[in-house]
Design an enzyme around this catalytic site. Structure first.
Site, PDB file in Angstrom:
ATOM      1  N   ALA A  81       0.764  -6.210  12.609  1.00 27.08           N
ATOM      2  CA  ALA A  81       0.510  -5.196  11.592  1.00 27.08           C
ATOM      3  C   ALA A  81       1.725  -4.292  11.469  1.00 27.08           C
ATOM      4  O   ALA A  81       2.426  -4.019  12.448  1.00 27.08           O
ATOM      5  CB  ALA A  81      -0.722  -4.380  11.967  1.00 27.08           C
ATOM      6  N   VAL A  82       1.968  -3.795  10.264  1.00 25.55           N
ATOM      7  CA  VAL A  82       3.194  -3.049   9.992  1.00 25.55           C
ATOM      8  C   VAL A  82       3.141  -1.611  10.509  1.00 25.55           C
ATOM      9  O   VAL A  82       4.196  -0.996  10.718  1.00 25.55           O
ATOM     10  CB  VAL A  82       3.487  -3.069   8.478  1.00 25.55           C
ATOM     11  CG1 VAL A  82       2.499  -2.178   7.716  1.00 25.55           C
ATOM     12  CG2 VAL A  82       4.920  -2.654   8.191  1.00 25.55           C
ATOM     13  N   GLY A 102       0.791  -1.215   0.000  1.00 27.64           N
ATOM     14  CA  GLY A 102       0.000   0.000   0.000  1.00 27.64           C
ATOM     15  C   GLY A 102       0.826   1.268   0.000  1.00 27.64           C
ATOM     16  O   GLY A 102       2.057   1.259  -0.051  1.00 27.64           O
ATOM     17  N   ARG A 103       0.127   2.383   0.126  1.00 23.85           N
ATOM     18  CA  ARG A 103       0.712   3.702  -0.077  1.00 23.85           C
ATOM     19  C   ARG A 103       1.828   4.029   0.901  1.00 23.85           C
ATOM     20  O   ARG A 103       2.874   4.546   0.531  1.00 23.85           O
ATOM     21  CB  ARG A 103      -0.402   4.746   0.020  1.00 23.85           C
ATOM     22  CG  ARG A 103       0.059   6.174  -0.226  1.00 23.85           C
ATOM     23  CD  ARG A 103      -1.114   7.127  -0.120  1.00 23.85           C
ATOM     24  NE  ARG A 103      -0.693   8.508  -0.252  1.00 23.85           N
ATOM     25  CZ  ARG A 103      -1.504   9.541  -0.078  1.00 23.85           C
ATOM     26  NH1 ARG A 103      -2.772   9.324   0.231  1.00 23.85           N
ATOM     27  NH2 ARG A 103      -1.053  10.775  -0.211  1.00 23.85           N
ATOM     28  N   GLU A 161     -10.912  -8.515  12.329  1.00 26.85           N
ATOM     29  CA  GLU A 161     -10.899  -8.379  13.787  1.00 26.85           C
ATOM     30  C   GLU A 161     -12.076  -9.098  14.434  1.00 26.85           C
ATOM     31  O   GLU A 161     -11.932  -9.699  15.507  1.00 26.85           O
ATOM     32  CB  GLU A 161     -10.912  -6.904  14.169  1.00 26.85           C
ATOM     33  CG  GLU A 161     -10.689  -6.651  15.654  1.00 26.85           C
ATOM     34  CD  GLU A 161     -10.379  -5.198  15.938  1.00 26.85           C
ATOM     35  OE1 GLU A 161      -9.189  -4.856  16.013  1.00 26.85           O
ATOM     36  OE2 GLU A 161     -11.328  -4.399  16.076  1.00 26.85           O
TER      37      GLU A 161
END
Length: 308
Positions: free
Chosen positions: A173-174, A85-86, A263
Site C-alpha cells: 500500500a502506498v 485518490g486525494r 483484507e
C-alpha cells in the site's frame, strides 16, 4: 591406440572436468532455515508458526548468510504500488523516496507504479540498480472498488511481463514509509505480514469474515493469525495465484449479494494456503500506537488515520 586418438580422449576428459568444476562452483545451494534463522535469540515473541514457517523479527536472522546466498543467485526484486485518490501524490513521493533508500539496497529492483492519469510522479535520483515503470490504470475501471482495480491490473501485468522480469515480487500500500532496511530476510515463496494491532491482542476472536456464504468466510474457532493487507510478497507465480483466488472470491460474493473486504479475502487465502514466511509487526507498524518493547526497529510505518 594412436597418439592422435589418445590426445582427443585426454582433451575430452579434461573438458568434462572443467564443465563439472564450473557447475560445482556456480551451483547455488539451497539455503536451510537453520543456516540463517535463529529464533532462540528472541524468546519474547512468537518466532515460528505451527507449520514451522519463520516469523521474522529483528535479531532472528543472519544478514551476512542471506546476503551471500542471494547475491550468488543474482536476483531481481519487484515492488508494486497503487496510487490514486486525494492524497496519492503526497503518499507516493514519501513511499518511493524511502523505498529507494531502504528497500533491497544493493539489489536490482523494479518499481511498478500504477496510477491514474492525473498523478504527477515524483523525481527520483536515478541508480543503475533501480528501474521505475509507471502504468496508467484503465479509467473505465474506476467504478470498481480500489483493491479490486489494483489487483486485477497487477495480475494482468504479472502475466504479461512481471513474471519474466523479477524473481520475487512485493505488493504494498502506498500510505507507508520505509524507516529502516527492508532486506532479503523478507524474501520467500509466499510472504505474509502480521497485522500490527491484532498481533498484540490476547484474543482468538480475530475480525475474520464470519458469514458462511462468503468466499472469505473462516468459521469461529478456526484461523491462525490475523494478517494485514498493506503488504503481500512471494514469487510472481504465487502472487498471481492469490490474485486469481481473490478475484474469484469477489465474484462469488457479488453473486450472493455480499461485499467482504480485501483484507478478509487475504486472510482466507492464507488460512488455506499457509505462508512460507511471516513478517513481524516491525515491517508494518501503525503510527497510531506507541511501539511496545518487542518492536526493536520499525522497518515500515503507516498512518491508519489518514485515508486515500
Amino acid at each position: 591406440m594412436n597418439s592422435k586418438r589418445m590426445l582427443l580422449l585426454v582433451l575430452f576428459a579434461f573438458s568434462l572436468m572443467l564443465v563439472e568444476r564450473y557447475f560445482r562452483n556456480h551451483q547455488v545451494e539451497e539455503l536451510r532455515l537453520s543456516d540463517w534463522f535463529h529464533p532462540r535469540k528472541r524468546p519474547d515473541v512468537i518466532t515460528k508458526t505451527d507449520w514451522l514457517a519463520p516469523i521474522v523479527w529483528e535479531g532472528t536472522f543472519d544478514r551476512q548468510v542471506l546476503e551471500k546466498h542471494y547475491r550468488r543467485r543474482n536476483i531481481t526484486v519487484g515492488l508494486a504500488v497503487f496510487a490514486t485518490g486525494r492524497f496519492a501524490e503526497e503518499y507516493l513521493r514519501l513511499f518511493l523516496h524511502s523505498a529507494n533508500k531502504h528497500f533491497m539496497t544493493g539489489y536490482r529492483v523494479i518499481f511498478y507504479i500504477m496510477v491514474d492519469a492525473f498523478l504527477q510522479l515524483p523525481d527520483i535520483q536515478p541508480s543503475p540498480l533501480r528501474t521505475f515503470k509507471a502504468f496508467e490504470v484503465d479509467a473505465e475501471r474506476w467504478w470498481l472498488e480500489g483493491s479490486l482495480v489494483y489487483m486485477k491490473s497487477l495480475g494482468e501485468h504479472i502475466t504479461s511481463h512481471i513474471q519474466d522480469e523479477v524473481d520475487f515480487l512485493f505488493s504494498m500500500a502506498v500510505n507507508q514509509v520505509f524507516q529502516n532496511e527492508f532486506g532479503v530476510e523478507t524474501l520467500g515463496p509466499l510472504v505474509a505480514q502480521l497485522h500490527a494491532w491484532w498481533y498484540f491482542r490476547n484474543t482468538k476472536n480475530f475480525p475474520y469474515e464470519r458469514r458462511p456464504t462468503s468466499a472469505a468466510s473462516i468459521p469461529f474457532g478456526q484461523g491462525d493469525f490475523y494478517y494485514g493487507s498493506l503488504m503481500v510478497g512471494g514469487t510472481p507465480r504465487n502472487i498471481l495465484d492469490f490474485i486469481e483466488e481473490y478475484l474469484n472470491g469477489v465474484i462469488h460474493d457479488i453473486k450472493n449479494g455480499l461485499n467482504s473486504t480485501y483484507e478478509k479475502h487475504l486472510n482466507k487465502y492464507f488460512y488455506l494456503n499457509k505462508p512460507t514466511k511471516l513478517l513481524s509487526p516491525e515491517y508494518s507498524w501503525d503510527l497510531a500506537f506507541s511501539p511496545p518493547p518487542q518492536i526493536q526497529y520499525v522497518k515500515v510505518a503507516h498512518d491508519s488515520h489518514r485515508k486515500l
